[in-house]
Design a protein around this motif. Structure first.
Motif, short mmCIF file in Angstrom:
data_model
loop_
_atom_site.label_atom_id
_atom_site.label_comp_id
_atom_site.label_asym_id
_atom_site.label_seq_id
_atom_site.Cartn_x
_atom_site.Cartn_y
_atom_site.Cartn_z
N ASP A 2 -49.67 -20.38 -14.84
CA ASP A 2 -48.44 -20.28 -15.59
C ASP A 2 -47.19 -20.47 -14.74
O ASP A 2 -46.11 -20.10 -15.14
N LYS A 3 -47.34 -21.07 -13.58
CA LYS A 3 -46.19 -21.34 -12.71
C LYS A 3 -45.64 -22.72 -13.05
O LYS A 3 -46.39 -23.64 -13.36
N ASN A 4 -44.31 -22.85 -12.94
CA ASN A 4 -43.74 -24.18 -13.17
C ASN A 4 -43.75 -24.98 -11.87
O ASN A 4 -44.03 -24.45 -10.79
N ILE A 5 -43.42 -26.24 -11.98
CA ILE A 5 -43.52 -27.15 -10.84
C ILE A 5 -42.54 -26.75 -9.73
O ILE A 5 -42.84 -26.89 -8.54
N SER A 6 -41.38 -26.22 -10.09
CA SER A 6 -40.40 -25.77 -9.08
C SER A 6 -40.98 -24.63 -8.24
O SER A 6 -40.83 -24.61 -7.02
N THR A 7 -41.66 -23.70 -8.91
CA THR A 7 -42.27 -22.58 -8.20
C THR A 7 -43.36 -23.05 -7.26
O THR A 7 -43.45 -22.60 -6.11
N LEU A 8 -44.20 -23.98 -7.72
CA LEU A 8 -45.25 -24.52 -6.86
C LEU A 8 -44.65 -25.16 -5.62
O LEU A 8 -45.12 -24.93 -4.49
N LEU A 9 -43.61 -25.94 -5.81
CA LEU A 9 -42.99 -26.64 -4.68
C LEU A 9 -42.33 -25.64 -3.72
O LEU A 9 -42.45 -25.79 -2.50
N ARG A 10 -41.69 -24.62 -4.25
CA ARG A 10 -41.08 -23.59 -3.38
C ARG A 10 -42.15 -22.86 -2.57
O ARG A 10 -41.94 -22.54 -1.40
#
Length: 69
Positions: free
Chosen positions: A2-10
């Motif tokens: 349930d993580k968004n792509i911004s969170t994954l990249l961070r």
């Protein structure tokens, strides 16, 4: 997941301690694209999305602690 792509990249950026330029090189994209994603503009090419997901899986698979049973 349930993580968004911004969170994954961070998470990748923090774990690897990479600059935006290094992230872009690893993902096969540009630094401005990485910057936009990090700043919450999640709209990106599907190839970039897949690259971020694969890189996150490779470097951050054990990032979250398992929940005790």
């Amino acid at each position: 997941m349930d993580k968004n792509i911004s969170t994954l990249l961070r998470e990748i950026k923090a774990k690897q301690e990479w600059s935006q330029v290094r992230l872009a090189a690893e993902l096969g994209t540009t630094q401005p694209t990485v910057n936009r994603i990090l700043n919450g503009q999640d709209d990106c090419k599907i190839s970039t999305f897949k690259a971020i997901c694969a890189l996150h899986e490779a470097c951050c698979a054990g990032l979250t602690e398992p929940t005790p049973t």
